[in-house]
Every structure is written in C-alpha cells, then in structure tokens.
Design a protein around this motif. Structure first.
Motif, PDB file in Angstrom:
ATOM      1  N   ILE A 180       0.841  -1.213   0.000  1.00  0.00           N
ATOM      2  CA  ILE A 180       0.000   0.000   0.000  1.00  0.00           C
ATOM      3  C   ILE A 180       0.873   1.260   0.000  1.00  0.00           C
ATOM      4  O   ILE A 180       0.579   2.226  -0.703  1.00  0.00           O
ATOM      5  N   LEU A 181       1.976   1.217   0.776  1.00  0.00           N
ATOM      6  CA  LEU A 181       2.867   2.392   0.796  1.00  0.00           C
ATOM      7  C   LEU A 181       3.446   2.647  -0.592  1.00  0.00           C
ATOM      8  O   LEU A 181       3.556   3.789  -1.023  1.00  0.00           O
ATOM      9  N   MET A 182       3.785   1.571  -1.283  1.00  0.00           N
ATOM     10  CA  MET A 182       4.310   1.748  -2.645  1.00  0.00           C
ATOM     11  C   MET A 182       3.224   2.303  -3.565  1.00  0.00           C
ATOM     12  O   MET A 182       3.489   3.102  -4.446  1.00  0.00           O
ATOM     13  N   LEU A 183       2.005   1.842  -3.310  1.00  0.00           N
ATOM     14  CA  LEU A 183       0.868   2.362  -4.093  1.00  0.00           C
ATOM     15  C   LEU A 183       0.732   3.873  -3.868  1.00  0.00           C
ATOM     16  O   LEU A 183       0.509   4.645  -4.796  1.00  0.00           O
ATOM     17  N   ILE A 184       0.884   4.277  -2.597  1.00  0.00           N
ATOM     18  CA  ILE A 184       0.732   5.703  -2.279  1.00  0.00           C
ATOM     19  C   ILE A 184       1.897   6.519  -2.855  1.00  0.00           C
ATOM     20  O   ILE A 184       1.691   7.570  -3.445  1.00  0.00           O
ATOM     21  N   LEU A 185       3.106   6.000  -2.680  1.00  0.00           N
ATOM     22  CA  LEU A 185       4.283   6.816  -2.985  1.00  0.00           C
ATOM     23  C   LEU A 185       4.725   6.788  -4.440  1.00  0.00           C
ATOM     24  O   LEU A 185       5.152   7.803  -4.978  1.00  0.00           O
ATOM     25  N   VAL A 186       4.684   5.591  -5.056  1.00  0.00           N
ATOM     26  CA  VAL A 186       5.288   5.521  -6.395  1.00  0.00           C
ATOM     27  C   VAL A 186       4.331   5.003  -7.464  1.00  0.00           C
ATOM     28  O   VAL A 186       4.781   4.504  -8.483  1.00  0.00           O
ATOM     29  N   ALA A 187       3.033   5.110  -7.209  1.00  0.00           N
ATOM     30  CA  ALA A 187       2.066   4.540  -8.172  1.00  0.00           C
ATOM     31  C   ALA A 187       2.255   5.050  -9.606  1.00  0.00           C
ATOM     32  O   ALA A 187       2.394   4.244 -10.521  1.00  0.00           O
ATOM     33  N   PRO A 188       2.323   6.366  -9.833  1.00  0.00           N
ATOM     34  CA  PRO A 188       2.433   6.816 -11.233  1.00  0.00           C
ATOM     35  C   PRO A 188       3.717   6.318 -11.915  1.00  0.00           C
ATOM     36  O   PRO A 188       3.681   5.842 -13.036  1.00  0.00           O
ATOM     37  N   THR A 189       4.856   6.394 -11.182  1.00  0.00           N
ATOM     38  CA  THR A 189       6.130   5.956 -11.765  1.00  0.00           C
ATOM     39  C   THR A 189       6.069   4.468 -12.090  1.00  0.00           C
ATOM     40  O   THR A 189       6.471   4.028 -13.170  1.00  0.00           O
ATOM     41  N   LEU A 190       5.580   3.689 -11.100  1.00  0.00           N
ATOM     42  CA  LEU A 190       5.515   2.240 -11.299  1.00  0.00           C
ATOM     43  C   LEU A 190       4.596   1.874 -12.449  1.00  0.00           C
ATOM     44  O   LEU A 190       4.874   0.964 -13.221  1.00  0.00           O
ATOM     45  N   SER A 191       3.505   2.584 -12.545  1.00  0.00           N
ATOM     46  CA  SER A 191       2.556   2.282 -13.619  1.00  0.00           C
ATOM     47  C   SER A 191       3.164   2.536 -14.970  1.00  0.00           C
ATOM     48  O   SER A 191       2.989   1.742 -15.898  1.00  0.00           O
ATOM     49  N   GLY A 245      -1.645  -4.579  -3.114  1.00  0.00           N
ATOM     50  CA  GLY A 245      -1.389  -3.147  -3.309  1.00  0.00           C
ATOM     51  C   GLY A 245      -0.912  -2.904  -4.732  1.00  0.00           C
ATOM     52  O   GLY A 245      -1.320  -1.946  -5.387  1.00  0.00           O
ATOM     53  N   GLY A 246      -0.049  -3.819  -5.212  1.00  0.00           N
ATOM     54  CA  GLY A 246       0.484  -3.694  -6.568  1.00  0.00           C
ATOM     55  C   GLY A 246      -0.595  -3.709  -7.634  1.00  0.00           C
ATOM     56  O   GLY A 246      -0.566  -2.917  -8.570  1.00  0.00           O
ATOM     57  N   THR A 247      -1.579  -4.585  -7.464  1.00  0.00           N
ATOM     58  CA  THR A 247      -2.628  -4.696  -8.496  1.00  0.00           C
ATOM     59  C   THR A 247      -3.461  -3.406  -8.604  1.00  0.00           C
ATOM     60  O   THR A 247      -4.048  -3.133  -9.638  1.00  0.00           O
ATOM     61  N   TRP A 248      -3.497  -2.651  -7.515  1.00  0.00           N
ATOM     62  CA  TRP A 248      -4.270  -1.394  -7.531  1.00  0.00           C
ATOM     63  C   TRP A 248      -3.529  -0.286  -8.271  1.00  0.00           C
ATOM     64  O   TRP A 248      -4.137   0.726  -8.631  1.00  0.00           O
ATOM     65  N   ILE A 249      -2.223  -0.460  -8.487  1.00  0.00           N
ATOM     66  CA  ILE A 249      -1.441   0.617  -9.118  1.00  0.00           C
ATOM     67  C   ILE A 249      -1.923   0.879 -10.558  1.00  0.00           C
ATOM     68  O   ILE A 249      -2.375   1.980 -10.854  1.00  0.00           O
ATOM     69  N   PRO A 250      -1.877  -0.122 -11.461  1.00  0.00           N
ATOM     70  CA  PRO A 250      -2.360   0.172 -12.820  1.00  0.00           C
ATOM     71  C   PRO A 250      -3.867   0.446 -12.842  1.00  0.00           C
ATOM     72  O   PRO A 250      -4.357   1.183 -13.695  1.00  0.00           O
ATOM     73  N   ALA A 251      -4.591  -0.163 -11.870  1.00  0.00           N
ATOM     74  CA  ALA A 251      -6.050   0.026 -11.842  1.00  0.00           C
ATOM     75  C   ALA A 251      -6.398   1.482 -11.569  1.00  0.00           C
ATOM     76  O   ALA A 251      -7.235   2.080 -12.254  1.00  0.00           O
ATOM     77  N   LEU A 252      -5.743   2.055 -10.564  1.00  0.00           N
ATOM     78  CA  LEU A 252      -6.063   3.440 -10.205  1.00  0.00           C
ATOM     79  C   LEU A 252      -5.466   4.430 -11.188  1.00  0.00           C
ATOM     80  O   LEU A 252      -6.114   5.393 -11.581  1.00  0.00           O
ATOM     81  N   VAL A 253      -4.198   4.181 -11.581  1.00  0.00           N
ATOM     82  CA  VAL A 253      -3.507   5.180 -12.393  1.00  0.00           C
ATOM     83  C   VAL A 253      -3.988   5.174 -13.847  1.00  0.00           C
ATOM     84  O   VAL A 253      -4.164   6.224 -14.447  1.00  0.00           O
ATOM     85  N   SER A 275       8.358  -8.269  -0.334  1.00  0.00           N
ATOM     86  CA  SER A 275       7.236  -7.331  -0.441  1.00  0.00           C
ATOM     87  C   SER A 275       7.386  -6.456  -1.674  1.00  0.00           C
ATOM     88  O   SER A 275       6.402  -6.199  -2.383  1.00  0.00           O
ATOM     89  N   VAL A 276       8.610  -6.005  -1.939  1.00  0.00           N
ATOM     90  CA  VAL A 276       8.831  -5.155  -3.118  1.00  0.00           C
ATOM     91  C   VAL A 276       8.582  -5.972  -4.390  1.00  0.00           C
ATOM     92  O   VAL A 276       7.881  -5.525  -5.303  1.00  0.00           O
ATOM     93  N   ILE A 277       9.108  -7.195  -4.432  1.00  0.00           N
ATOM     94  CA  ILE A 277       8.888  -8.050  -5.609  1.00  0.00           C
ATOM     95  C   ILE A 277       7.391  -8.310  -5.788  1.00  0.00           C
ATOM     96  O   ILE A 277       6.856  -8.240  -6.887  1.00  0.00           O
ATOM     97  N   GLY A 278       6.724  -8.592  -4.674  1.00  0.00           N
ATOM     98  CA  GLY A 278       5.280  -8.852  -4.718  1.00  0.00           C
ATOM     99  C   GLY A 278       4.532  -7.662  -5.307  1.00  0.00           C
ATOM    100  O   GLY A 278       3.676  -7.821  -6.185  1.00  0.00           O
ATOM    101  N   THR A 279       4.886  -6.456  -4.854  1.00  0.00           N
ATOM    102  CA  THR A 279       4.202  -5.262  -5.354  1.00  0.00           C
ATOM    103  C   THR A 279       4.487  -5.069  -6.843  1.00  0.00           C
ATOM    104  O   THR A 279       3.576  -4.771  -7.625  1.00  0.00           O
ATOM    105  N   LEU A 280       5.766  -5.238  -7.223  1.00  0.00           N
ATOM    106  CA  LEU A 280       6.136  -5.027  -8.628  1.00  0.00           C
ATOM    107  C   LEU A 280       5.400  -6.009  -9.528  1.00  0.00           C
ATOM    108  O   LEU A 280       4.861  -5.636 -10.575  1.00  0.00           O
ATOM    109  N   ILE A 281       5.356  -7.273  -9.113  1.00  0.00           N
ATOM    110  CA  ILE A 281       4.674  -8.277  -9.941  1.00  0.00           C
ATOM    111  C   ILE A 281       3.171  -8.009  -9.956  1.00  0.00           C
ATOM    112  O   ILE A 281       2.513  -8.118 -10.992  1.00  0.00           O
ATOM    113  N   GLY A 282       2.639  -7.627  -8.805  1.00  0.00           N
ATOM    114  CA  GLY A 282       1.214  -7.300  -8.740  1.00  0.00           C
ATOM    115  C   GLY A 282       0.860  -6.146  -9.680  1.00  0.00           C
ATOM    116  O   GLY A 282      -0.233  -6.114 -10.246  1.00  0.00           O
TER     117      GLY A 282
END
Lengths: 159, 496
Positions: B118-129, B308-316, B253-260
């Motif tokens: 979730i923190l990654m979603l909050i902080l780096v969502a646009p970049t990650l997306s 949290g990762g799956t929400w990144i492309p969904a929201l952005v 956790s980071v790998i999980g978020t990135l893959i998600g």
C-alpha cells in the motif's frame, strides 16, 4: 554402470511416451506439421513435447550413469505398500468416482450423504458420530456454497 | 487527514469489518477465492457510498489471501491460488510441531507485505505504472520464463525431475481452445476439455487430495488431532525471526508489489517468484521445502504485497492488475467514478480514502487474522479422520463451485492420484503448478511476439527491459556454477 531397471528409467520412458503422443496428436492440428509454423496451434505443444522427450532421454541416461546412491529402484515406488492399505486407496478412489457419476442424478445432498458416510465408515468413525459429522458437513457446505455464495449445487431426483 | 478519519464512520466501518471476516472464511475454504467473495460483495454495495464498497473489497482481498495460508499450513491444502507457495514450508513447519509459529509468522508477514504494497501504491504509483506499461509481449514472455526458471530452484531434490514436472504443467496449460487461432487442442470433441483444465482443481488435487490419499494409505494417527498445539504468540521469538529476516521481508514485499503491478500477473505468481528468489539468495537454501522460516516469510509477504500492486495500474490507468481489480473497476464506474490519471485530480479525497482503507486494513488484518487462526485451529483439533473426510468433501464442492462443473471434481481426483504417484517417485509437485500458471502467459506472448516480428526472435532481446530480464535469467542459471568456481578459487588461494 547400472543394469537394473530403476525409477529414472520409468520416469524417462513416461516422458518420452507423453512427448511422442503429443507430437502425434498435433499432426492433425491445422498447420501442425512441425514447430516452424509460429501462428499454428501445434507450435508451442511441439516445442514442449520435444523438450520433454529430451528430458526423458536425460533421465534415462541419469538412470544408467548417475550416482548409485541417488537412484531408487523401480520397486521402491511400490515399497511398503500392503494390500489392505492399497484397498483403502481403491475404495476412496471408487467413492470419488461414485460422487462424480451420481451427483447430477441423485443430487448434491443425497450423493454427499452417501459419500461422506462411506468415507467416515472407512476411516473408522463410529455410526452415531458418523451420522452427526455427515449431517454437519452437509449443512455447512449447503449454507456456505448454496445460500451465501449462490453456487447452484446439483439437484437430482430426490434433492 | 480528513480522508483518513472519514473511513471510521460506522456506515463504512461495519460493512468493511464484516467483509474482512467473510474474507477469513473464504480464504480458509479451498475452492472459494477472493474473486468470488468480491463478486458476491459488489451487488451489496450498490446503495452504499463508494468508500464503503471499496473498503469491503480491499478488506476482503487482504483477509482472504492471508487466510488461504491457514489450511495450506495445517492441511497442505492451499485455501486460495496465492497460497500455493506457502504450502511448501508452512506444512513442513506444522509437521515439526511449529504450526503455531508458521501461521503467526504468516500473519505478521502478510501484514508487513500488505503495508509495504500500500505504501508503494501511495508513494510511487504513477512511476511504477509507467514502468509496468512498458511491458509488451516481449517482456511478458521473459517474465514468464523467469518465473518458470524458479521451478528449477524451488524443486526439492532432482532439478531434472523438477524440470520434467514443470514442462508437464506447461503442456497441461495447452489443453483447450487455443487463444490465438481458436482451435481446440487435445480436446477430442470433449466440451469440458475445450474449456481447458483450471489450475485450482489441479492444485487442490496435487497438494490436498494426494495428502489425504497418503494419510488414508498409511491409516496412521487417525484418532489424533491434526493440530494439537496452542496458538501462542511469543513476541520475543517472533521479533528475533523478523529481525533476522528483515531484508527478505522487504525484498519479497517489493517483488510482490512489482509483480502485482503488472497486469495479468497476480498474487500467485508473486508468491512463487519471491519464494524462488528467497531460496536463491538464502544462506541456507537446503532448508527450503523442509520447514524453513524463510520459505514461509517470502511467499506470504509477497502475496499480500501484490494486492497493493494490483491497484497501481487500476487506479492510475484504469487497467486491472488481476481479476479482483477488474471487478473493482466495474464497481467504480457503477459508483460514477472514472479510474485513470484524472482520478487523482478529480477524486483526490476518495483516492486518499482508498489509501487510508488499505493501511487501516492491515491493522484489522492483524486482529481478525489472529482470531481466524484461533477459530481454524479449534476446527483442526478434531481427529484426523474427521478432518480428512471434511477436506475431501470441501475440495470436491469447492472445485465444482469454480465453474459449476463436475468435470473439475474429476480433475481433483486425477491430480490427487498423480500427486500421490509423483511423490512416491520423488517428483516435486510445485513446478507442475508453476508450469500450469505461467504456461498461457509464455505461449501467448511468445506467439504474438513472433507474429509481430514475422518470426524473428531479435525483438525479444533488443529492447532494454526484455534484455535485462533475459540477463537476469542467464545470471540465475549461471549463479551456481559461478559460485562454485569462486568458492574453489578462494579455497585454493587460502591453501596457497
């Protein structure tokens, strides 16, 4: 060099057999005469079956040239299997098959009741407890799957 | 801060908590998935305010993915697909009398993983997306192959047997209608086979039913409870374990978020890849598969982080990361919201509410998850023979429920027998599951990629990300021989 037939050989033969069967089945696919047609449905299964055959060959070679201590004999697969225990497995498998075949005809509740009562009996649960557990399991499953999750459980001639 | 406090209104809090409790039971019952729970919840949220509906969905995702690890640990039956990797060491820990430690470790790591996601979603969502959207067929192909290469790492025993098991898994994934041409492969006119073989019944059969068969075959300890420990939390020992594995928790956790964050790759793939990487980077790789705490920490941190990762492309971008976010996007539109870049501008308050819900859900998960463990541990105090009968009937009905298809119950039986036979021949089961999960991803992307380039493989290597993934793959394969050479060279140097 090991001359006796061992587990590695069995696994290797199974792999080569599966690979060969897949290759022969893909011959009937459109454009499936080889692994060259990238857009054909046979492309990927052909590659996989060739890899599997290759691994099968390696497995057989491992059975011949591998370290003695790493290789189990073919008989080890059946080692320790007593007939009474094997019968238990067969009965459970038969009950599974009964469930699959009967559930759409007899319905979920009747089939599950017969299945569970037979499994419980085979697992050594006494009659009264057997009936109680069977009823409890069916009620829970019916509530969770049918009532809460709206899964349409098969309805047969009775239930 | 207003957004944060607004989620504590009773009309949000009550449905949210109820959904999280439901998630515990959904996750704990094999065959019921988080997606099913979300699909069940969405119609209930029609008349709620959007944040309440979204809180229910987020809450149920976290609790169900965690709860899937409970039967995985106690019974070797993964409650959800994302718990497949957690079976390997969790169950072994339980056999060693450390079941209580394994599930509490699961819970804490799920919470930490979820928080990092979730923190990654909050902080780096646009970049990650933006990074995730650079993934085309070429990159997805290598990602799939990279995932498959884990099978060699996760295999207990012979790597050759692990590779065979993995290839068979991929072959199974080719059964059914070919997505590129629409041709039914290996179906022989059978309608059921045309639909392919679902991986959840395969997983339940291979792990769960094969274990039932093994117990029935030996008929030992039938009157003894499956789990006879007290669920006790020793904060001191847990703290020590978490402290010595903090790097692994962060890594997983980071790998999980990135893959998600990669559309199409969900919590299940995240868990397997994290498990493989944890084994690869561990100082004690031989302990994996024998009840290693690292083998529990890695997949359980990763699968909850992936949410949290799956929400990144969904929201952005409004692109679903998995089936749950696909339903969420539909629900958001139903609430009159438009997911995508503009949601951060136009609906900033709601976005902040979603972030708050994600973080607070971790606290609720800790409490509800603990109560869930306690409840399930009471069920597992029943004698083994009663639990075995329960596993059988729940596995059968759960598999049936996936597609309302009795064929899937047959799949459970077949793979139960296959799993039993494979274990007697010391063939690892996990690579078969991995092959089945990743097979379609690899095939589809390989073929579409090749069609795009008229059969040239060059494009799979001359793009920066795909080449990097390829390099990682090469390094992973050469890691052991290089390590051996370095160790031998060092030993020689010391002697001299």
């Amino acid at each position: 060099m090991k001359k006796t037939f061992n587990q590695e050989h069995i696994i290797g033969i199974i792999c080569i057999s599966i690979g060969t069967v897949v290759l022969s089945l893909t011959r009937s696919f459109p454009g499936g005469t080889g692994a060259i047609n990238i857009s054909g449905p046979a492309f990927f299964p052909n590659i996989l079956s060739m890899i599997l055959i290759g691994l099968g060959v390696l497995q057989i070679l491992n059975g011949i040239f591998g370290k003695e201590e790493d290789i189990a004999s073919a008989a080890a697969i059946w080692k320790g299997m007593k007939s009474a225990e094997f019968v238990n497995l067969l009965i459970m498998t038969a009950l599974f098959i009964f469930f699959i075949l009967a559930v759409e005809f007899l319905g979920f509740i009747t089939t599950s009741a017969i299945f569970l009562a037979a499994v419980n009996w085979r697992l050594g649960i006494r009659l009264v407890r057997n009936l109680i557990y069977t009823a409890v399991f069916i009620i829970i499953i019916y509530l969770v799957f049918s009532i809460i999750f709206k899964v349409t459980l098969p309805r047969g001639i009775i239930f | 801060m207003d957004a944060f406090f607004s989620v504590f209104q009773l009309n949000v809090l009550i449905p949210w908590l109820l959904a999280m409790v439901l998630g515990i039971f959904v996750g704990g019952i094999p065959g019921l998935t988080a997606t099913m729970a979300v699909a069940l919840i969405v119609p209930l949220t029609y008349h709620m305010q959007p944040v309440a509906g979204l809180a229910m969905i987020i809450g149920v995702s976290f609790t169900s993915i965690f709860a899937g690890d409970i039967p995985a640990t106690f019974l070797r039956v993964p409650g959800t697909p994302a718990s497949g990797a957690a079976v390997l060491d969790g169950y072994q820990m339980n056999l060693k009398g450390q079941g209580s430690l394994a599930v509490t470790l699961d819970l804490i790591c799920s919470t930490i993983g979820g928080t990092i996601g979730i923190l990654m979603l909050i902080l780096v969502a646009p970049t990650l997306s933006r990074f995730a959207l650079k993934f085309t067929h070429f990159e997805y192909f290598w990602l799939g192959v990279l995932g498959l290469s884990m099978s060699a790492i996760i295999s207990k025993g012979s790597r050759l047997k692990g590779s065979i098991s993995m290839i068979i898994g991929v072959l199974i994934s080719t059964i059914g209608i070919d997505v590129t041409t629409g041709y039914p492969r290996f179906a022989k006119g059978n309608i059921q086979l045309m639909g392919g073989i679902e991986f959840i019944p395969i997983m339940i059969g291979l792990f769960g039913i094969s274990e039932v068969f093994r117990s029935i075959y030996t008929m030992q300890n039938m009157k003894v409870p499956v789990f006879n420990e007290e669920i006790k939390v020793s904060f001191k020992s847990l703290g020590k374990i978490l402290n010595r594995n903090k790097r692994l928790i962060a890594q997983s956790s980071v790998i999980g978020t990135l893959i998600g964050a990669l559309p199409g790759a969900g919590a299940d793939i995240a868990a397997w890849v994290s498990y493989g990487l944890a084994k690869r980077t561990s100082k004690k790789p031989d302990d994996f598969g024998n009840g290693s705490e690292e083998g529990v920490i890695a997949p359980t941190s990763a699968n909850n982080a992936a949410i949290g990762g799956t929400w990144i492309p969904a929201l952005v971008f409004g692109i679903p990361g998995d089936t749950i976010t696909a339903i969420v996007l539909g629900a958001m539109m139903m609430y009159g919201l438009k997911p995508g870049p503009l949601v951060f501008e136009g609906e900033r308050f709601l976005v902040n509410q979603i972030f708050s819900v994600g973080l607070v859900s971790q606290v609720f998960l800790l409490v509800l998850g603990y109560l869930g463990i306690k409840s399930f541990s009471l069920i597992f105090k029943f004698p083994r023979n009663v639990i075995l009968a329960g596993i059988m009937i729940f596995s059968m009905v759960g598999s049936y429920a996936i597609r309302n298809n009795i064929f899937d119950v047959g799949v459970v039986l077949v793979f139960g027998i296959v799993g039993f036979a494979m274990e007697r021949a010391a063939m690892p089961l996990a690579p078969l599951i991995l092959g089945r999960i990743l097979g379609p991803m690899i095939e589809e992307n390989l073929r579409i990629g090749l069609i795009k380039t008229s059969g040239s493989f060059a494009a799979f290597l001359n793009r920066p990300i795909s080449f990097t993934l390829f390099l990682i793959l090469v390094v992973m394969f050469l890691w052991d021989p290089i390590k051996k050479i370095v160790v031998t060279a060092r030993a020689r140097a010391k002697k001299q």
